[in-house]
Design a protein around this motif. Structure first.
Motif, PDB file in Angstrom:
ATOM      1  N   PHE A  76       0.818  -1.208   0.000  1.00 44.24           N
ATOM      2  CA  PHE A  76       0.000   0.000   0.000  1.00 44.24           C
ATOM      3  C   PHE A  76       0.859   1.268   0.000  1.00 44.24           C
ATOM      4  CE2 PHE A  76      -2.499   3.333   2.149  1.00 44.24           C
ATOM      5  CZ  PHE A  76      -3.555   3.399   1.262  1.00 44.24           C
ATOM      6  N   ASP A  77       0.581   2.162  -0.919  1.00 50.36           N
ATOM      7  CA  ASP A  77       1.280   3.447  -1.013  1.00 50.36           C
ATOM      8  C   ASP A  77       0.240   4.505  -1.362  1.00 50.36           C
ATOM      9  OD1 ASP A  77       2.577   5.744  -1.952  1.00 50.36           O
ATOM     10  OD2 ASP A  77       4.206   4.628  -2.893  1.00 50.36           O
ATOM     11  N   GLU A  78      -0.144   5.303  -0.352  1.00 45.24           N
ATOM     12  CA  GLU A  78      -1.263   6.239  -0.556  1.00 45.24           C
ATOM     13  C   GLU A  78      -0.981   7.303  -1.616  1.00 45.24           C
ATOM     14  OE1 GLU A  78       0.378   5.836   2.335  1.00 45.24           O
ATOM     15  OE2 GLU A  78       0.640   7.736   3.418  1.00 45.24           O
ATOM     16  N   GLN A  79       0.300   7.742  -1.708  1.00 47.40           N
ATOM     17  CA  GLN A  79       0.644   8.759  -2.710  1.00 47.40           C
ATOM     18  C   GLN A  79       0.436   8.203  -4.113  1.00 47.40           C
ATOM     19  OE1 GLN A  79       1.742  11.795  -1.757  1.00 47.40           O
ATOM     20  NE2 GLN A  79       2.002  11.321   0.422  1.00 47.40           N
ATOM     21  N   ASP A  80       0.946   7.009  -4.313  1.00 42.49           N
ATOM     22  CA  ASP A  80       0.838   6.360  -5.621  1.00 42.49           C
ATOM     23  C   ASP A  80      -0.627   6.106  -5.980  1.00 42.49           C
ATOM     24  OD1 ASP A  80       2.275   4.766  -7.867  1.00 42.49           O
ATOM     25  OD2 ASP A  80       0.792   3.355  -7.064  1.00 42.49           O
ATOM     26  N   LEU A  81      -1.392   5.628  -5.008  1.00 40.41           N
ATOM     27  CA  LEU A  81      -2.794   5.315  -5.278  1.00 40.41           C
ATOM     28  C   LEU A  81      -3.594   6.593  -5.589  1.00 40.41           C
ATOM     29  CD1 LEU A  81      -5.060   3.279  -5.531  1.00 40.41           C
ATOM     30  CD2 LEU A  81      -5.299   3.278  -3.029  1.00 40.41           C
ATOM     31  N   ALA A  82      -3.329   7.656  -4.825  1.00 36.48           N
ATOM     32  CA  ALA A  82      -4.019   8.927  -5.053  1.00 36.48           C
ATOM     33  C   ALA A  82      -3.733   9.438  -6.473  1.00 36.48           C
ATOM     34  CB  ALA A  82      -3.574   9.962  -4.020  1.00 36.48           C
ATOM     35  N   ARG A  84      -2.914   7.688  -9.058  1.00 36.41           N
ATOM     36  CA  ARG A  84      -3.590   6.832 -10.051  1.00 36.41           C
ATOM     37  C   ARG A  84      -5.081   7.149 -10.154  1.00 36.41           C
ATOM     38  NH1 ARG A  84      -0.325   2.396 -11.756  1.00 36.41           N
ATOM     39  NH2 ARG A  84       1.592   2.394 -10.532  1.00 36.41           N
ATOM     40  N   PHE A  85      -5.735   7.396  -9.021  1.00 36.16           N
ATOM     41  CA  PHE A  85      -7.163   7.772  -9.050  1.00 36.16           C
ATOM     42  C   PHE A  85      -7.341   9.055  -9.868  1.00 36.16           C
ATOM     43  CE2 PHE A  85      -8.171   5.745  -4.621  1.00 36.16           C
ATOM     44  CZ  PHE A  85      -8.434   4.526  -5.229  1.00 36.16           C
ATOM     45  N   ALA A  86      -6.494  10.044  -9.585  1.00 41.11           N
ATOM     46  CA  ALA A  86      -6.609  11.348 -10.261  1.00 41.11           C
ATOM     47  C   ALA A  86      -6.385  11.194 -11.765  1.00 41.11           C
ATOM     48  CB  ALA A  86      -5.603  12.327  -9.668  1.00 41.11           C
ATOM     49  N   LYS A  87      -5.374  10.423 -12.114  1.00 37.67           N
ATOM     50  CA  LYS A  87      -5.022  10.231 -13.521  1.00 37.67           C
ATOM     51  C   LYS A  87      -6.128   9.488 -14.273  1.00 37.67           C
ATOM     52  CE  LYS A  87      -1.022   8.759 -16.116  1.00 37.67           C
ATOM     53  NZ  LYS A  87       0.037   7.755 -16.130  1.00 37.67           N
ATOM     54  N   GLU A  88      -6.661   8.478 -13.629  1.00 42.28           N
ATOM     55  CA  GLU A  88      -7.737   7.690 -14.234  1.00 42.28           C
ATOM     56  C   GLU A  88      -8.964   8.571 -14.474  1.00 42.28           C
ATOM     57  OE1 GLU A  88      -8.323   4.740 -15.584  1.00 42.28           O
ATOM     58  OE2 GLU A  88     -10.480   5.182 -15.739  1.00 42.28           O
ATOM     59  N   TYR A  89      -9.303   9.386 -13.476  1.00 39.08           N
ATOM     60  CA  TYR A  89     -10.474  10.258 -13.633  1.00 39.08           C
ATOM     61  C   TYR A  89     -10.264  11.263 -14.763  1.00 39.08           C
ATOM     62  CZ  TYR A  89     -13.915  13.847 -13.099  1.00 39.08           C
ATOM     63  OH  TYR A  89     -14.910  14.740 -13.386  1.00 39.08           O
ATOM     64  N   SER A  90      -9.079  11.864 -14.841  1.00 40.45           N
ATOM     65  CA  SER A  90      -8.892  12.876 -15.887  1.00 40.45           C
ATOM     66  C   SER A  90      -8.847  12.227 -17.274  1.00 40.45           C
ATOM     67  CB  SER A  90      -7.670  13.764 -15.611  1.00 40.45           C
ATOM     68  OG  SER A  90      -6.500  13.103 -15.986  1.00 40.45           O
ATOM     69  N   ALA A  91      -8.401  10.970 -17.351  1.00 43.01           N
ATOM     70  CA  ALA A  91      -8.375  10.279 -18.648  1.00 43.01           C
ATOM     71  C   ALA A  91      -9.779   9.856 -19.087  1.00 43.01           C
ATOM     72  CB  ALA A  91      -7.451   9.063 -18.580  1.00 43.01           C
ATOM     73  N   LEU A 108      -6.983  15.815  -6.055  1.00 47.57           N
ATOM     74  CA  LEU A 108      -5.876  14.847  -5.960  1.00 47.57           C
ATOM     75  C   LEU A 108      -4.907  14.982  -7.129  1.00 47.57           C
ATOM     76  CD1 LEU A 108      -7.613  11.555  -4.675  1.00 47.57           C
ATOM     77  CD2 LEU A 108      -6.131  13.109  -3.381  1.00 47.57           C
ATOM     78  N   ALA A 109      -5.344  15.643  -8.183  1.00 47.67           N
ATOM     79  CA  ALA A 109      -4.476  15.818  -9.354  1.00 47.67           C
ATOM     80  C   ALA A 109      -3.449  16.929  -9.139  1.00 47.67           C
ATOM     81  CB  ALA A 109      -5.329  16.125 -10.588  1.00 47.67           C
ATOM     82  N   SER A 110      -3.641  17.745  -8.095  1.00 44.71           N
ATOM     83  CA  SER A 110      -2.735  18.874  -7.883  1.00 44.71           C
ATOM     84  C   SER A 110      -1.371  18.420  -7.364  1.00 44.71           C
ATOM     85  CB  SER A 110      -3.356  19.858  -6.879  1.00 44.71           C
ATOM     86  OG  SER A 110      -2.346  20.710  -6.381  1.00 44.71           O
ATOM     87  N   PRO A 111      -0.300  18.827  -8.032  1.00 49.13           N
ATOM     88  CA  PRO A 111       1.047  18.430  -7.582  1.00 49.13           C
ATOM     89  C   PRO A 111       1.453  19.114  -6.278  1.00 49.13           C
ATOM     90  CG  PRO A 111       1.164  19.741  -9.622  1.00 49.13           C
ATOM     91  CD  PRO A 111      -0.274  19.647  -9.258  1.00 49.13           C
ATOM     92  N   GLN A 112       0.738  20.200  -5.895  1.00 45.94           N
ATOM     93  CA  GLN A 112       1.083  20.921  -4.649  1.00 45.94           C
ATOM     94  C   GLN A 112       0.470  20.281  -3.404  1.00 45.94           C
ATOM     95  OE1 GLN A 112      -0.174  23.656  -7.108  1.00 45.94           O
ATOM     96  NE2 GLN A 112       1.912  23.396  -7.874  1.00 45.94           N
ATOM     97  N   LEU A 113      -0.385  19.289  -3.610  1.00 42.66           N
ATOM     98  CA  LEU A 113      -1.112  18.697  -2.480  1.00 42.66           C
ATOM     99  C   LEU A 113      -0.150  18.056  -1.479  1.00 42.66           C
ATOM    100  CD1 LEU A 113      -4.085  18.112  -1.617  1.00 42.66           C
ATOM    101  CD2 LEU A 113      -3.816  15.899  -2.708  1.00 42.66           C
ATOM    102  N   ALA A 114      -0.197  18.525  -0.215  1.00 38.73           N
ATOM    103  CA  ALA A 114       0.739  18.010   0.788  1.00 38.73           C
ATOM    104  C   ALA A 114       0.195  16.733   1.436  1.00 38.73           C
ATOM    105  CB  ALA A 114       1.007  19.070   1.849  1.00 38.73           C
ATOM    106  N   ASP A 115      -1.104  16.730   1.747  1.00 39.37           N
ATOM    107  CA  ASP A 115      -1.710  15.586   2.428  1.00 39.37           C
ATOM    108  C   ASP A 115      -2.788  14.992   1.527  1.00 39.37           C
ATOM    109  OD1 ASP A 115      -3.061  13.809   4.021  1.00 39.37           O
ATOM    110  OD2 ASP A 115      -3.504  15.237   5.633  1.00 39.37           O
ATOM    111  N   VAL A 116      -2.547  13.794   1.022  1.00 32.42           N
ATOM    112  CA  VAL A 116      -3.489  13.197   0.055  1.00 32.42           C
ATOM    113  C   VAL A 116      -4.850  12.835   0.681  1.00 32.42           C
ATOM    114  CG1 VAL A 116      -1.806  12.346  -1.627  1.00 32.42           C
ATOM    115  CG2 VAL A 116      -2.406  10.914   0.360  1.00 32.42           C
TER     116      VAL A 116
END
Ligand code: 8NA
Ligand code: MG
Ligand code: MG
Length: 345
Positions: A76-82, A84-91, A108-116
């Motif tokens: 489990f890696d919350e950053q990676d999963l977040a 992927r969710f964002a990327k999937e939604y935008s695609a 979740l797509a924002s690169p500035q997001l500190a806490d997913v």
């Protein structure tokens, strides 16, 4: 197959996709006559139709993200999963996402997001979502981690990326637990299966946040436990009407009104039923019955499909249904990879 066999893994992940794809037809319908369900399902067996394709929705789109993340990160890696969710939604934004969760996926797509986990906490005036969107994608956690404590922990965290209300993420915990137990063969003794779920959820719902959320939302002290007791009462009865199931358990988009319902569908369909075709095996019965409840049919059939698939195994999945569903082949391949991960950890 035996406990945690490859067949069970394949059955779980493939049948989840099938439930989503075939359930899409009736999503949001108030009343679904069994006749319409059987007609829809027999259409899948019609060879002359060639390549009929039923598209998957948000349920499978997000489940695929969870699978890819767990496999890629070997855990489990919350950053990676977040991400992927964002990327999937935008695609593919048109997969039928809930209206609230879209805001989370955009943040979740924002690169500035500190806490997913923060965007999920901000939902619904800080109360968080209690929708079934966390539960609908919980099956991979049961297929990646053999340890029950880890299944609960990661199903919860995985859901919290979009659902911070305990009535949302605890639905994911319950769904993952049901798949975990089913993989072990626990549905061979249905009463023990439901008792085990209740005792696990007693502990899960005994936590401070869960008790507080239940109070705020004016639910029972331990809402999922209460529903599971209703499931146990209903499963003991030889005849139960669809209306009763809907009024006792629900068929809606809240996790509380759909996860216990999905579990009931599986239990109810362990035996042949006179309103379902004799040629149907348990997996087909479960999916057909889930659709006949109406409401959030794709998600209830997806969750029930996963639990049933883990019990009956891949041999119970009709080839013709599989051919019609987008993503079913991918799920089959990924189930094998998860099976390896599960047995190596
Ligand atoms: P979500 O987090 O947006 O929640 C779904 C909906 O539940 C929200 O839009 C709200 O209406 C309501 N809701 C959730 N939490 C609260 C709260 N704290 N206070 C007030 N209202 C709340 O989306 P999700 O990812 O949980 O998705 C749930 C289901 O909706 C999925 O099955 C998905 O397929 C979707 N959906 C359902 C239908 C349908 O007709 N049943 C149609 C399209 C999409
Ligand atoms: Mg859906
Ligand atoms: Mg749905």
């Amino acid at each position: 197959g035996g406990p945690a066999s490859l067949s069970r893994f394949r059955g779980a992940l493939v049948a989840a996709v099938l439930g989503d794809c075939v359930g899409g037809e009736f999503e949001g319908a108030e009343e679904v006559p069994m006749e319409s369900v059987l007609q829809h399902l027999s259409g899948l067996e019609d060879e002359t139709k060639g390549n009929c394709i039923l598209e998957y929705s948000d349920d499978t789109a997000m489940t695929r993200c969870v699978v890819q993340s767990l496999l890629n990160r070997s855990g489990f890696d919350e950053q990676d999963l977040a991400r992927r969710f964002a990327k999937e939604y935008s695609a593919s934004p048109g997969r039928g996402y809930g209206s609230g969760v879209i805001q989370v996926l955009k943040k979740l797509a924002s690169p500035q997001l500190a806490d997913v986990f923060q965007p999920a906490r901000d939902q619904f005036n800080g109360r968080g979502s209690f929708g079934n969107g966390g539960a609908m994608r919980a099956v991979p956690f049961a297929l990646a981690f053999p340890d029950l404590v880890e299944v609960k922990r990661f199903a919860r965290l995985g859901a919290m990326l979009t659902h911070s209300c305990s009535l949302g993420y605890n639905g994911a915990v319950l769904q993952a637990l049901a798949v975990h137990l089913s993989l072990q063969g626990a549905l061979n003794v249905p009463r023990q299966f439901i008792s085990k779920l209740i005792s696990e959820m007693e502990e899960v719902e005994g936590e401070e946040e869960a008790l507080r959320d239940a109070r705020i939302l004016k639910e029972a002290e331990k809402p999922f436990c209460e529903r599971l007791h209703k499931v146990r009462d209903l499963m003991d009865r030889s005849k139960v009407s669809i209306e009763e199931v809907i009024s006792e358990l629900g068929n809606g988009i809240a996790a509380l009104h759909s996860v216990p319902t999905a579990i009931f569908c599986v239990l109810h369909c362990l035996q042949p039923r006179d309103y379902l075709p004799e040629k149907y095996g348990g997996l087909e019965r479960t999916i057909a019955y889930s659709l006949a409840l109406g409401g959030d049919t794709d998600t209830i059939a997806c969750m029930a499909g996963a639990i049933a698939g883990a019990h009956y195994g891949i041999e119970a999945v009709p080839q013709s249904w599989m051919r019609c569903c987008e993503g079913a082949e991918d799920a089959d391949v990924n189930a094998e990879r998860l099976h390896s991960l599960y047995h190596q950890t």
